[in-house]
Structure formats: C-alpha cells, structure tokens
Enzyme design. Structure first.
Site, PDB file in Angstrom:
ATOM      1  N   LYS A  72       0.870  -1.173  -0.056  1.00  0.00           N
ATOM      2  CA  LYS A  72      -0.003  -0.012  -0.025  1.00  0.00           C
ATOM      3  C   LYS A  72       0.973   1.281  -0.198  1.00  0.00           C
ATOM      4  O   LYS A  72       1.886   1.172   0.678  1.00  0.00           O
ATOM      5  CB  LYS A  72      -1.033   0.018   1.220  1.00  0.00           C
ATOM      6  CG  LYS A  72      -0.508   0.161   2.586  1.00  0.00           C
ATOM      7  CD  LYS A  72       0.034   1.580   3.079  1.00  0.00           C
ATOM      8  CE  LYS A  72      -0.979   2.504   2.706  1.00  0.00           C
ATOM      9  NZ  LYS A  72      -0.597   3.929   3.064  1.00  0.00           N
ATOM     10  N   THR A 120       9.727   2.452   1.585  1.00  0.00           N
ATOM     11  CA  THR A 120       8.355   3.040   1.773  1.00  0.00           C
ATOM     12  C   THR A 120       7.215   2.328   2.029  1.00  0.00           C
ATOM     13  O   THR A 120       7.173   1.251   1.500  1.00  0.00           O
ATOM     14  CB  THR A 120       8.372   3.894   0.783  1.00  0.00           C
ATOM     15  OG1 THR A 120       8.451   3.126  -0.405  1.00  0.00           O
ATOM     16  CG2 THR A 120       9.533   5.125   0.624  1.00  0.00           C
ATOM     17  N   GLU A 152      -0.199   9.901  -5.019  1.00  0.00           N
ATOM     18  CA  GLU A 152      -1.285  10.645  -5.029  1.00  0.00           C
ATOM     19  C   GLU A 152      -1.571  11.680  -6.132  1.00  0.00           C
ATOM     20  O   GLU A 152      -0.499  12.469  -6.426  1.00  0.00           O
ATOM     21  CB  GLU A 152      -1.120  11.302  -3.697  1.00  0.00           C
ATOM     22  CG  GLU A 152      -1.344  10.319  -2.444  1.00  0.00           C
ATOM     23  CD  GLU A 152      -1.400  10.915  -1.090  1.00  0.00           C
ATOM     24  OE1 GLU A 152      -1.651  10.406  -0.131  1.00  0.00           O
ATOM     25  OE2 GLU A 152      -0.874  12.106  -0.920  1.00  0.00           O
TER      26      GLU A 152
END
Length: 411
Positions: free
Chosen positions: A183, A194, A280
């Site tokens: 995720k 990350t 994002e």
C-alpha cells in the site's frame, strides 16, 4: 541482475503454499464498504526478515514488531494490520499495538511474539481498540486461500487500486512461489522501504540469508522510489518464508541464493512500479535509468535525483520536454562525475527522443516530444558514459490533485 525467467501468477500474499488472508471493515473507516482491518496467516512458522522506516518518529506498531521478532528469533506466523489510523505519536500507542498482537494471537492460538503488527493512516489520533477487538473473531474465521484481495483492500488509504504481485519458479525441481501486497500513494520517499509491504514465500531459506537478500533488493527497488519527498513514520516491509516448497534449504550463497534474489527483485520491483504509478494525484509514472556510472551508488543517486525533482515532475505533468530540469537534478546529485559527458533520452511507448548530448542540448522536435510525453509511463534514460554500473528509480508527476488530497487529508 541476470534476470531468470519467472511465471507471473495470481494470489498475491496467498499465492505461496500455506498462507491465508482476510480483510474486513471493523469501523475504523466510516465507509462500511471499505476494509480497514487485515490479516495474513501461516500455520507453519516462518523465517522472517524486515526493514523499517528511518524516520526518527516511528509508529508504535514498528516498535512492537521489532520487539516481537527479537523475542521470537525472527519467527512469525501472522500479520495484523489496520488502515485509517497510524497509531503514531500516541501516549498509549505501544499498549494498543501490543493489544492487537494479543487479540490475534489468542484467536489463532499462537505465541503473541509471532505476530507482526502494522498500522497506516492519520498520525497523532488515538487508535480505538474496541472496533478491532470486536471483529478479530470474524477476521480469523474468514481466513482463506482466496482472502488476498480482501487483505490488499484493507491496507489501502489514499490508494486508488490494490497492489499485488506474485511469481513462480523452480529450485531443486520444486515449484517455489513469492507473492506480495503493498500500500502507498503519498508520504513516499526512499529512506528504507516506503509504505506498508508484506511478502510471503514457501521457499526454505536461512533467516540471515533472507535478511541479506531483502536488504540487497530493497536498495535497488523500494529505496529508489519517491512520490513526494516525505518519509513515512510507519514504513515497513517484511518477508515471511515458511519452507513448504520443500526445496533444499538455502543456507549459503550460490546459484540458488542468486535465483531467490532475482525472484525477490522481480516481485519488489513490480510492486515499486505500482506504488509509483498510483502516487497521490499522479497521472504519469516516471522511470529513470542511469547507466554508465562508475559505481552502483552513483547510478542510484542520479536516478533518484531525477525522479525526485519537483520541477521535473511538474514538467512531466505539463508534458513539457524541459530537459534542463533533468540536467539540473543530475547536477546537484551528491556524487562525483563529469556532467559534460552526460546524454539524456526521453521515451514512452510512443517512441523516444534524444534531448541532451555531452551535457548540452540538441535540436529535437517539440511536437514529437509532446507525443512521447502524452503517455502515462515515461522513461528517462541517462548515460553518464563514465563506467559500467546501472540503476533505476521510480516516481510520478506532481499534479494539482496531489495538493487537493493532502490539503484535506484528515477529513
């Protein structure tokens, strides 16, 4: 990497023998259709390797997971993970993380130190334990070989798609599998591995070699990923190996260890690219390959510098072949090389175009460059022409949507 041939298969973290998973909504996320609690489980004990965020602020789940693996001599059997709340910077954070471990361990009837716990979401909000406590029984009852999709959805925050990848290959005539889920969409910057990432395998391998392989492959995959320059407080990547493939246990370096490293690279590299593409607000994935470096570290640094440049990320969003921003990013890299030897090419499935040779611009068709940059996967090829080492890094463009998402994240 030599790149052995691997067969892509379905199943994510459940692709490997002996692993089950599940996910559900326990109420942390008010949108009932969105899972917020997940589990991975192996009845057989697993040799386990992990890497964590380098942020000085660490989520309570990371602290507890580290302690658990130390107590269990790096043996695990289960992962419990929640989204919507990071359980970070809370006075009772460790207590809540330990409670999550006990709840799932009691339900599974395993030692609690064999539980990996992870959380993702908003920092600084107290994690309510009651919703988790009241749904642990259902979470375990729902464990299945097909539960990977529910588990992958349970770890999503601002992610727009689930991220899974699994492959099969042979060792000693035995079919072996590695599968993973990840995720991450924002607060992603290379400084460990990350995001939250869980990898399972049925390979039999010594724990110290498993950790060595993970450290080696993370350096050239996850640590070469950046979305926005922010390193999360909860980043974790763990690999669980239960040995059910029944290959001759890998206890020393050699061809079998090399094949395992190649397979782990294939899984982690593909998950890394998925994370970059789902950054994002992103509309384009960027992959930078730096070759011709005098060392691997220099190649990594240059590639990461390019994909991490905010100005270049904006140029890619605008589909502008502003190659000067690439040279600028290469130029401020903390490494020694001669900039007047550098060549740069931009490419996509629409073609490729040379924009810089020997550190200087060359004439090129802006119209052709625009067509190349209209695609959703952009490839930047940098040739330092000063050695034989090569590395890749991954990122995404910087869009208006990124600001919109992060300006209103807590709601």
């Amino acid at each position: 990497m030599k790149m052995f041939k691997f067969k892509k298969v379905e199943g994510g973290v459940c692709a490997s023998q002996g692993f089950e998973a599940n996910g559900l909504n326990c109420g942390l996320n008010p949108v009932k259709e969105k899972n917020d609690l997940g589990i991975i489980f192996s009845k057989e004990e697993c040799q386990t390797a992990a890497v964590y965020t380098q942020n000085k602020v660490k989520g309570a789940p990371i602290i507890v997971t580290k302690e658990n693996l130390k107590k269990s001599n790096n043996i695990s059997q289960a992962v419990i993970v929640n989204s919507k709340n990071a359980n970070t910077c809370n006075a009772d954070g460790k207590e809540k993380a330990e409670a999550m471990c006990k709840l799932i361990a009691d339900e599974l009837q395993i030692p609690r130190e064999r539980v990996i716990v992870a959380s993702t979401g908003v920092i600084g909000q107290v994690l309510p334990i009651e919703p988790i406590k009241s749904h642990v029984s259902d979470l375990v009852k729902g464990l299945s070989k097909n539960g990977n999709i529910e588990a992958a959805h349970a770890i999503m925050t601002t992610d727009t798609i689930k991220k899974e990848y699994a492959i099969q290959f042979e060792l000693d005539g035995k079919v072996c599998t590695i599968g993973g889920m990840a995720k991450g969409s924002g607060m992603i910057h290379p400084n460990m591995a990350t995001t939250l990432n869980f990898v399972t395998t049925d390979i039999a391998i010594d724990e110290s070699l498993l950790q060595e392989a993970l450290n080696k492959i993370v350096k050239i995959t996850y640590n070469c990923l950046t979305v926005d320059g922010d390193t999360s407080t909860n980043d974790m990547l763990c690999v669980m190996a239960n040995g059910l493939a029944q290959n001759n246990k890998i206890t020393s370096k050699g061809e079998e260890f090399d094949i395992f490293c190649e397979a782990l690279y294939d899984v982690l590299m593909n998950l890394t690219k998925m994370l970059a593409k789902d950054g994002e607000g992103a509309s384009k994935m960027i992959e930078c390959t730096c070759k011709g470096a005098s060392s691997l570290d220099i190649a990594i640094k240059v590639a990461k510098s390019v994909v991490g440049s905010s100005l270049f990320k904006c140029a890619i969003f605008g589909e502008d072949a502003n190659w000067g921003r690439i040279l600028c990013a290469i130029g401020y890299t903390d490494a020694e090389f001669e900039i007047n030897k550098v060549d740069v090419t931009l490419a996509s499935k629409a073609g490729e175009i040379v924009v810089c040779q020997n550190g200087s611009g060359v004439e090129f068709s802006e119209e052709k460059a625009k067509i190349i940059l209209e695609e959703d996967e952009i490839y930047v090829n940098v040739d330092l022409k000063q050695g034989h080492e090569e590395a890749k890094a991954w990122g995404c463009d910087l869009t208006y949507e990124y600001v919109k998402i992060n300006g209103d994240y807590r709601s």
